[in-house]
Design a protein around this motif. Structure first.
Motif, PDB file in Angstrom:
ATOM      1  N   UNK A   2     -72.863   2.865  35.958  1.00 52.12           N
ATOM      2  CA  UNK A   2     -72.610   2.370  34.613  1.00 52.12           C
ATOM      3  C   UNK A   2     -72.613   3.623  33.925  1.00 52.12           C
ATOM      4  N   UNK A   3     -72.309   3.324  32.492  1.00 55.61           N
ATOM      5  CA  UNK A   3     -72.186   4.501  31.471  1.00 55.61           C
ATOM      6  C   UNK A   3     -73.214   5.355  31.453  1.00 55.61           C
ATOM      7  N   UNK A   4     -74.601   5.027  31.556  1.00 49.07           N
ATOM      8  CA  UNK A   4     -75.760   6.004  31.400  1.00 49.07           C
ATOM      9  C   UNK A   4     -75.726   6.771  32.876  1.00 49.07           C
ATOM     10  N   UNK A   5     -75.512   6.242  34.080  1.00 49.55           N
ATOM     11  CA  UNK A   5     -75.460   7.062  35.097  1.00 49.55           C
ATOM     12  C   UNK A   5     -74.441   8.275  35.011  1.00 49.55           C
ATOM     13  N   UNK A   6     -73.356   8.081  34.475  1.00 57.25           N
ATOM     14  CA  UNK A   6     -72.301   8.883  34.318  1.00 57.25           C
ATOM     15  C   UNK A   6     -72.737   9.992  33.557  1.00 57.25           C
ATOM     16  N   UNK A   7     -73.334   9.664  32.551  1.00 54.96           N
ATOM     17  CA  UNK A   7     -74.017  10.582  31.412  1.00 54.96           C
ATOM     18  C   UNK A   7     -74.849  11.735  32.017  1.00 54.96           C
ATOM     19  N   UNK A   8     -75.784  11.091  32.989  1.00 54.34           N
ATOM     20  CA  UNK A   8     -76.849  12.044  33.587  1.00 54.34           C
ATOM     21  C   UNK A   8     -76.449  12.587  34.551  1.00 54.34           C
ATOM     22  N   UNK A   9     -75.641  12.272  35.454  1.00 57.41           N
ATOM     23  CA  UNK A   9     -75.648  12.636  36.898  1.00 57.41           C
ATOM     24  C   UNK A   9     -75.072  14.055  36.897  1.00 57.41           C
ATOM     25  N   UNK A  10     -75.596  14.832  38.023  1.00 55.42           N
ATOM     26  CA  UNK A  10     -75.154  16.224  38.171  1.00 55.42           C
ATOM     27  C   UNK A  10     -74.563  16.357  39.469  1.00 55.42           C
ATOM     28  N   UNK A  11     -73.893  17.319  39.865  1.00 55.88           N
ATOM     29  CA  UNK A  11     -72.764  17.523  40.855  1.00 55.88           C
ATOM     30  C   UNK A  11     -73.935  18.032  42.235  1.00 55.88           C
ATOM     31  N   UNK A  12     -73.928  17.363  43.101  1.00 57.14           N
ATOM     32  CA  UNK A  12     -74.847  17.657  44.142  1.00 57.14           C
ATOM     33  C   UNK A  12     -74.377  19.089  45.080  1.00 57.14           C
ATOM     34  N   UNK A  22     -67.804   9.223  30.328  1.00 56.16           N
ATOM     35  CA  UNK A  22     -68.442   7.786  30.164  1.00 56.16           C
ATOM     36  C   UNK A  22     -67.342   6.860  29.761  1.00 56.16           C
ATOM     37  N   UNK A  23     -67.493   5.612  29.941  1.00 58.23           N
ATOM     38  CA  UNK A  23     -66.423   4.544  29.657  1.00 58.23           C
ATOM     39  C   UNK A  23     -67.448   3.455  28.672  1.00 58.23           C
ATOM     40  N   UNK A  24     -66.850   3.389  27.562  1.00 58.65           N
ATOM     41  CA  UNK A  24     -67.659   2.271  26.495  1.00 58.65           C
ATOM     42  C   UNK A  24     -66.516   1.257  26.023  1.00 58.65           C
ATOM     43  N   UNK A  25     -67.095   0.317  25.362  1.00 54.76           N
ATOM     44  CA  UNK A  25     -66.338  -0.440  24.552  1.00 54.76           C
ATOM     45  C   UNK A  25     -66.162   0.130  23.326  1.00 54.76           C
ATOM     46  N   UNK A  26     -65.030  -0.134  22.567  1.00 46.77           N
ATOM     47  CA  UNK A  26     -65.002   0.290  21.096  1.00 46.77           C
ATOM     48  C   UNK A  26     -64.105  -0.601  20.345  1.00 46.77           C
ATOM     49  N   UNK A  27     -63.400  -0.368  19.233  1.00 47.12           N
ATOM     50  CA  UNK A  27     -62.549  -1.054  18.289  1.00 47.12           C
ATOM     51  C   UNK A  27     -61.499  -0.258  18.044  1.00 47.12           C
ATOM     52  N   UNK A  28     -60.221  -0.870  17.974  1.00 43.87           N
ATOM     53  CA  UNK A  28     -59.084  -0.530  17.270  1.00 43.87           C
ATOM     54  C   UNK A  28     -59.354  -0.258  15.743  1.00 43.87           C
ATOM     55  N   UNK A  38     -63.200   6.371  25.912  1.00 40.76           N
ATOM     56  CA  UNK A  38     -63.613   7.362  26.879  1.00 40.76           C
ATOM     57  C   UNK A  38     -64.578   8.395  26.053  1.00 40.76           C
ATOM     58  N   UNK A  39     -65.664   8.570  26.493  1.00 42.35           N
ATOM     59  CA  UNK A  39     -66.415   9.678  25.698  1.00 42.35           C
ATOM     60  C   UNK A  39     -66.344  10.805  26.660  1.00 42.35           C
ATOM     61  N   UNK A  40     -66.318  12.092  26.489  1.00 44.32           N
ATOM     62  CA  UNK A  40     -65.969  13.130  27.151  1.00 44.32           C
ATOM     63  C   UNK A  40     -66.062  14.392  26.526  1.00 44.32           C
ATOM     64  N   UNK A  41     -66.322  15.365  27.418  1.00 45.81           N
ATOM     65  CA  UNK A  41     -66.707  16.672  27.029  1.00 45.81           C
ATOM     66  C   UNK A  41     -65.506  17.523  26.778  1.00 45.81           C
ATOM     67  N   UNK A  42     -65.366  18.197  25.797  1.00 45.84           N
ATOM     68  CA  UNK A  42     -63.875  18.954  25.408  1.00 45.84           C
ATOM     69  C   UNK A  42     -64.620  20.297  25.078  1.00 45.84           C
ATOM     70  N   UNK A  43     -64.564  21.534  25.899  1.00 45.40           N
ATOM     71  CA  UNK A  43     -65.253  22.688  25.438  1.00 45.40           C
ATOM     72  C   UNK A  43     -66.810  22.290  25.377  1.00 45.40           C
TER      73      UNK A  43
END
Length: 505
Positions: A2-12, A22-28, A38-43
């Motif tokens: 799920x999206x929360x796991x995506x946000x918290x998980x670390x690289x073993x 993360x992937x969430x629902x949004x609106x046009x 998609x919520x993602x890190x950029x720099x």
């Protein structure tokens, strides 16, 4: 995953935290279709991007600091659904009512008592003006009753807004009605112009039961008002504060709308201004500008400010007296509600909003210095200990006695006595809140500290439906619906389903 796991998980493989995704629902933002985002890190920033098949690609900043995002998201917590909710037919967020997917009760109910306003601010998210669209006092009573009938916890606080609510001649009667209906906190959101010119109204409102004035306050010099409101309103703001003081009001909260490039350089000055007027000003609640309502959507890139931006501004403009590490997200204080509930056996309001909705801290002011509570209280250790004690509570009378014994014994060890200001009995304040849990104990705590909060309301460009489902600030409408703040101001003021919203009464 799920999206929360995506946000918290670390690289073993290397023990490092991976880039946020993360992937969430949004609106046009054009057609209001629910689309994937998609919520993602950029720099070092966190971005949100989405694609509508008809209207193309959209990208905006979600949070400006990935490290703070990770820390805040660690306090993710789901709430309890209210017992009564509307059925879904069109899907979130068009079914707001609240719909059965909503995950939080109402902590603050808002009623727009008028759409009239004595200003025409270019950034108004309500697009208020001259139209006299007003619910009757009977309709207002019905809306408040819906809030008070909410199960399992009646809504504890009501805010009258608009438009400019002081343009209603019967506003004191509406405030008194709220008091008789049992609201613990009765708030007024106002630009202060009428309060500045009418000391008698200040007295009437206080006598009627008004608890707190949320005063629009964009800076300590004329320039921000000229840019944001079209005219220098600082003299009226200062007069309104003085009139409220003379009327006996002891709780005013300054509400600056922060706009990048306009008044973001005054965040620290606003807090310092408040710290020198603690006899009446009890908080500063920053609201980064939301691109809803009247504001020019093309100015998003130039004017967008997120919560981490405000934290950085405060850190820089207070010379690190206040830092980003002093702030915590709204659900951080959830264990206190559960502790009081376990002790008293009475259901309590629980602060269950999404971690990205807001941030807050308490500041003690002494000798011209601002000292965050985190300097002399281990707030993280205390909350974790409270959480564990509540988890171990068995609901028995003996269990309650043991819990009170633990509070008396263990809570003081989280206080650094050497760092506590000399004239502050922090141990007594905290014990009163934890043991009594009464409104008077909470008020006593609030009178000793200055609260600094930040609430960043969503718009159609940064909308995250996970956040919306956890919103705890709801507009009450004449047709009986309760609609989350960001959903109402971005969508339901112009109801796409053609239903009866207040904006179309």
């Amino acid at each position: 995953m799920n999206s929360l796991q995506e946000a918290k998980e670390t690289d073993p493989m290397n023990g490092k935290t991976p880039l946020i995704t993360r992937t969430v629902s949004s609106l046009c933002p054009v057609c209001l279709e629910v689309i994937s985002a998609r919520i993602f890190q950029e720099d070092e920033a966190v971005m949100i991007e989405k694609h509508c098949e008809e209207h193309g690609d959209f990208k905006d900043i979600y949070w400006s600091d990935a490290a703070i995002y990770r820390r805040f998201m660690s306090y993710w917590s789901d709430g309890l659904r209210i017992n009564k909710s509307s059925k879904t037919s069109h899907g979130c967020p068009l079914d707001c009512g609240l719909c059965e997917n909503h995950k939080s009760g109402t902590l603050l109910g808002i009623i727009d008592v008028t759409s009239r306003c004595n200003l025409s601010c270019p950034i108004c998210f309500a697009d208020a003006g001259n139209d006299k669209n007003e619910p009757t006092i009977g309709q207002i009573a019905s809306m408040m009753q819906v809030l008070r009938d909410q199960i399992p916890v009646p809504c504890p606080a009501i805010q009258f807004s608009g438009g400019e609510p002081t343009m209603r001649v019967d506003l004191p009667d509406i405030v008194y009605l709220a008091k008789t209906m049992g609201f613990a906190q009765i708030l007024l959101a106002t630009n202060g112009l009428v309060l500045a010119s009418r000391p008698d109204l200040c007295h009437e409102l206080i006598q009627s039961g008004l608890s707190t004035v949320y005063l629009q306050f964009d800076g300590v010099t004329p320039e921000p008002y000229e840019a944001i409101r079209g005219v220098n309103l600082l003299p009226q703001k200062l007069r309104a504060i003085e009139n409220l003081r003379q009327a006996g009001n002891l709780s005013t909260v300054l509400v600056p709308t922060l706009v990048k490039g306009t008044n973001d350089g005054q965040a620290g000055d606003i807090v310092r201004f408040a710290s020198k007027k603690l006899d009446i000003i009890k908080g500063v609640n920053f609201q980064p500008v939301s691109f809803a309502g009247r504001i020019d959507q093309e100015e998003r890139t130039a004017k967008r400010i997120t919560i981490p931006d405000v934290l950085a501004l405060l850190e820089d403009q207070t010379n690190n007296e206040i830092t980003r590490d002093d702030f915590y997200p709204i659900p951080f204080v959830k264990p206190i509600s559960h502790l009081i509930e376990a002790e008293t056996g009475i259901s309590q309001p629980v602060f269950m909003a999404h971690p990205c909705c807001g941030a807050g801290t308490y500041i003690y002011c002494q000798g011209g210095h601002m000292i965050p509570i985190t300097r002399f209280l281990d707030v993280e250790g205390l909350m974790e200990n409270v959480r564990q004690r509540v988890a171990d509570f068995d609901g028995s009378r003996l269990g309650r006695l043991k819990m009170k014994g633990w509070i008396l014994k263990d809570v003081p060890r989280f206080i650094d006595g050497a760092m506590v200001p000399d004239n502050l009995n922090l141990k007594k304040l905290i014990l009163n809140v934890f043991i009594e849990g009464a409104r008077e104990a909470l008020i006593d705590f609030h009178t000793r500290f200055l609260f600094i909060g930040i609430m960043h309301f969503q718009d159609l460009y940064n909308m995250d439906l996970e956040r919306l489902e956890r919103c705890a600030i709801h507009y009450a409408l004449p047709d009986g619906r309760l609609i989350p703040f960001c959903s109402y101001n971005s969508i339901h003021r112009c109801d796409p389903l053609g239903g009866k919203s207040f904006a179309k009464m």
